[in-house]
Design an enzyme around this catalytic site. Structure first.
Site, PDB file in Angstrom:
ATOM      1  N   LYS A   4      -7.247  -4.202  -6.445  1.00  0.00           N
ATOM      2  CA  LYS A   4      -6.563  -2.916  -6.271  1.00  0.00           C
ATOM      3  C   LYS A   4      -5.296  -2.867  -7.143  1.00  0.00           C
ATOM      4  O   LYS A   4      -4.744  -3.897  -7.490  1.00  0.00           O
ATOM      5  CB  LYS A   4      -6.196  -2.784  -4.787  1.00  0.00           C
ATOM      6  N   GLY A  22      -1.534  -2.778  -8.317  1.00  0.00           N
ATOM      7  CA  GLY A  22      -0.266  -3.243  -7.761  1.00  0.00           C
ATOM      8  C   GLY A  22      -0.303  -4.539  -6.982  1.00  0.00           C
ATOM      9  O   GLY A  22       0.640  -4.857  -6.258  1.00  0.00           O
ATOM     10  N   VAL A  23      -1.397  -5.315  -7.126  1.00  0.00           N
ATOM     11  CA  VAL A  23      -1.483  -6.565  -6.357  1.00  0.00           C
ATOM     12  C   VAL A  23      -1.184  -7.801  -7.210  1.00  0.00           C
ATOM     13  O   VAL A  23      -1.216  -8.923  -6.712  1.00  0.00           O
ATOM     14  CB  VAL A  23      -2.874  -6.723  -5.681  1.00  0.00           C
ATOM     15  N   ASP A  38      -7.290  -2.476 -18.823  1.00  0.00           N
ATOM     16  CA  ASP A  38      -6.590  -1.516 -17.960  1.00  0.00           C
ATOM     17  C   ASP A  38      -5.857  -0.512 -18.852  1.00  0.00           C
ATOM     18  O   ASP A  38      -5.043  -0.910 -19.681  1.00  0.00           O
ATOM     19  CB  ASP A  38      -5.584  -2.270 -17.080  1.00  0.00           C
ATOM     20  N   GLU A  98      -2.840  -7.256   3.127  1.00  0.00           N
ATOM     21  CA  GLU A  98      -2.702  -5.974   3.821  1.00  0.00           C
ATOM     22  C   GLU A  98      -4.084  -5.365   3.994  1.00  0.00           C
ATOM     23  O   GLU A  98      -5.011  -5.691   3.254  1.00  0.00           O
ATOM     24  CB  GLU A  98      -1.807  -5.016   3.018  1.00  0.00           C
TER      25      GLU A  98
END
Length: 341
Positions: free
Chosen positions: A34, A36-37, A63, A245
């Protein structure tokens, strides 16, 4: 990586990525998860470790938000260039907004590149840009070029966020099927098309349909080779990066299921941004967050007991520049030992 020894049983797998360094047959390593990890930090760090044990390593960012230049503090572009301070680690950033024709032609002599010189001119470019997710098309074209050149011993991909990555990995299968269908249709209607094109003065560049079809068949064979390599666990693996998370864990679970359905090996998970407050810490927020992270770490352990799960601590500084990346990369192979809780 972290207190694995404390949290897991003795029969668990090593909480490191050492197995990837030991796997000498490995040629393709995808790092994804995902947004921002910490994918870019992890992929840069893994590439640094691989450069210690392999002759030549190429790090490619697929990316669109290219972060390799920021991570190393050095400008990279669509041509591979050595990372400062290394003689066997190169990096490049594929620009999905650039001309696909430019990318396909970067191999030099067109005769060596099955995707170049198909004789379709602007039509090939229009076709490429009509594909949903042109960045996947661009990235895959670069993969094809690397397959043909074989100039790097191992290639690490810093991939786009999950959805793009999964489409990219599905791309060779889709393209191979499409070209097979095209080949079938051309064998049925080729003679008729040749006569029509002959009456209209032929194709640009003086090529005939048979030449183009033979180049397409060559392209299909190359794509088939890539497909086979991606599905070979000796040659290819996918490293999942997440944080402890719910949403990140959910995304990781979905990604692993899809990778399995594509027959792509994955057996390593890097869990970033873990807090390890000391038992005397007065930070209540830190303790509450650590409690939540422990819950999701336990879920990861239960779900992926046959994976190497690497626990990486939350750091007080950004991981940017060669020195900090090297320090971070050491924790991928030497488990981080947190203060006692």
């Amino acid at each position: 990586m972290s207190s694995t020894a404390m949290v897991s049983g003795d029969d668990s797998l090593e909480p490191t990525l050492q197995s990837l360094l030991d796997q000498k047959t490995l040629r393709w390593v995808f790092v994804g998860g995902k947004g921002g990890v910490g994918k870019t930090t992890t992929s840069c760090s893994l590439a640094i470790q691989l450069a210690k044990v392999r002759k030549s390593v190429l790090l490619i960012s697929t990316d669109p938000a290219h972060n390799l230049s920021d991570a190393f503090g050095q400008k990279f572009g669509k041509e591979a260039r050595l990372v400062d301070g290394f003689d066997n680690l190169s990096a490049m950033e594929i620009d999905p907004n650039g001309s696909i024709q430019d990318l396909l032609a970067t191999g030099g002599d067109q005769a060596d590149d099955p995707m170049a010189g198909l004789g379709l001119g602007g039509m090939m470019q229009d076709l490429a840009f009509s594909i949903p997710g042109v960045d996947e098309a661009m990235s895959f074209a670069e993969v094809l070029k690397q397959v043909k050149s074989l100039s790097y011993e191992v290639i690490v991909f810093d991939t786009a966020p999950t959805g793009h990555t999964l489409r990219f990995l599905q791309f060779p299968t889709v393209l191979e099927k499409a070209l097979a269908k095209l080949s079938q249709l051309s064998s049925q209607f080729g003679p008729m098309l040749n006569s029509i094109l002959g009456a209209r003065g032929g194709l640009p560049g003086g090529q005939n349909l048979d030449e183009i079809l033979s180049k397409m068949e060559s392209l299909r064979e190359t794509i088939g080779e890539v497909n086979a390599q991606f599905k070979d666990a000796d040659l290819t693996t996918f490293v999942c990066v997440c944080i402890a998370e719910f949403l990140s864990l959910y995304e990781t679970e979905r990604m692993i299921q899809e990778l399995t359905s594509y027959q792509i090996d994955t057996h390593c998970i890097v869990v970033n941004q873990l807090l390890f407050p000391g038992k005397d810490s007065s930070c209540e927020q830190c303790k509450a967050r650590r409690k939540m992270q422990k819950k999701y770490l336990n879920e990861i352990e239960d779900l992926y007991e046959d994976f190497n799960v690497v626990r990486m601590p939350m750091l007080v500084e950004e991981v940017r520049g060669k020195e900090k990346l090297e320090k971070f990369s050491n924790m991928l192979v030497n488990p981080y030992v947190p203060p006692e809780e």
